[in-house]
Design a protein around this motif. Structure first.
Motif, PDB file in Angstrom:
ATOM      1  N   TRP A 165       0.804  -1.217   0.000  1.00 19.10           N
ATOM      2  CA  TRP A 165       0.000   0.000   0.000  1.00 19.10           C
ATOM      3  C   TRP A 165       0.843   1.276   0.000  1.00 19.10           C
ATOM      4  N   HIS A 166       1.724   1.453   0.963  1.00 18.47           N
ATOM      5  CA  HIS A 166       2.519   2.701   1.030  1.00 18.47           C
ATOM      6  C   HIS A 166       4.006   2.417   1.155  1.00 18.47           C
ATOM      7  N   LYS A 167       4.378   1.174   0.855  1.00 20.01           N
ATOM      8  CA  LYS A 167       5.799   0.794   0.732  1.00 20.01           C
ATOM      9  C   LYS A 167       6.591   0.850   2.041  1.00 20.01           C
ATOM     10  N   TYR A 168       5.929   0.773   3.165  1.00 19.01           N
ATOM     11  CA  TYR A 168       6.679   0.669   4.418  1.00 19.01           C
ATOM     12  C   TYR A 168       7.474  -0.635   4.406  1.00 19.01           C
TER      13      TYR A 168
HETATM   14 FE1  FES Z   1       0.585   1.896   4.638  1.00 27.33          FE
HETATM   15 FE2  FES Z   1       1.271  -0.623   4.868  1.00 27.33          FE
HETATM   16  S1  FES Z   1      -0.689   0.223   5.039  1.00 27.33           S
HETATM   17  S2  FES Z   1       2.487   1.022   4.352  1.00 27.33           S
END
Ligand code: FES
Length: 157
Positions: A82-85
């Motif tokens: 989703w946001h590359k964490y």
């Molecule tokens: Fe945002 Fe995993 S939900 S990085």
């Protein structure tokens, strides 16, 4: 595992190991999902090692079982789709890059936010994979999406 104890004490039952599949299968697929005592987890097989963690990303509940595994700072991480964490497979730490604003020429360095994703224990016995939920008493950010109102169990939706 003592079955009599687990039947009598729900807390012991919650932390008993659960068979989630066969070693042969995860070695082919390199990942699998499972529900262990009402908690959804993902199990990765990466470079000969097993890792299990809460399936929903600590940041915003992203589906970690759909992410790619990459090395950062020499540490294998799952990258949330989703946001590359980036989350280390071995410890559940959130990694980020930082730079000293007073020295813009400096190279960014990898840093840890600490343990953000709850890691569970994987054992193999006689070709079967078992997961034992973490008993660590600290509050982990991924607990938010693994318990309570935000819990999503795929098999029930
Ligand atoms: Fe945002 Fe995993 S939900 S990085």
């Amino acid at each position: 595992m003592d079955l009599d104890d687990s039947e009598q004490d729900p807390e012991i039952k919650e932390y008993s190991s659960v068979c989630v599949g066969r070693e042969d299968d995860i070695k082919k697929s390199e990942r699998m999902t499972a529900v262990v005592h009402d908690r959804e987890v993902v199990i990765f097989y990466h470079k000969g090692e097993y890792h299990a963690m809460d399936i929903r990303c600590y940041h915003s509940g992203g589906p970690l079982h759909l992410g790619e595994i990459e090395d950062f700072d020499g540490r294998p991480c799952i990258v949330c789709p989703w946001h590359k964490y980036k989350i280390t497979l071995a410890t559940g730490e959130g990694l980020y890059q930082s730079i000293n604003p007073k020295d813009p020429s400096a190279k960014p360095e990898w840093c840890s936010k600490g343990i953000k994703q709850r890691i569970h224990k994987v054992t193999v016995d006689n070709g079967n994979i078992y997961v034992t939920l973490s008993k660590e008493p600290f509050k982990c950010d991924s607990d938010f999406y693994a318990t309570g109102d935000f819990k999503v169990i795929k098999s029930s939706s």
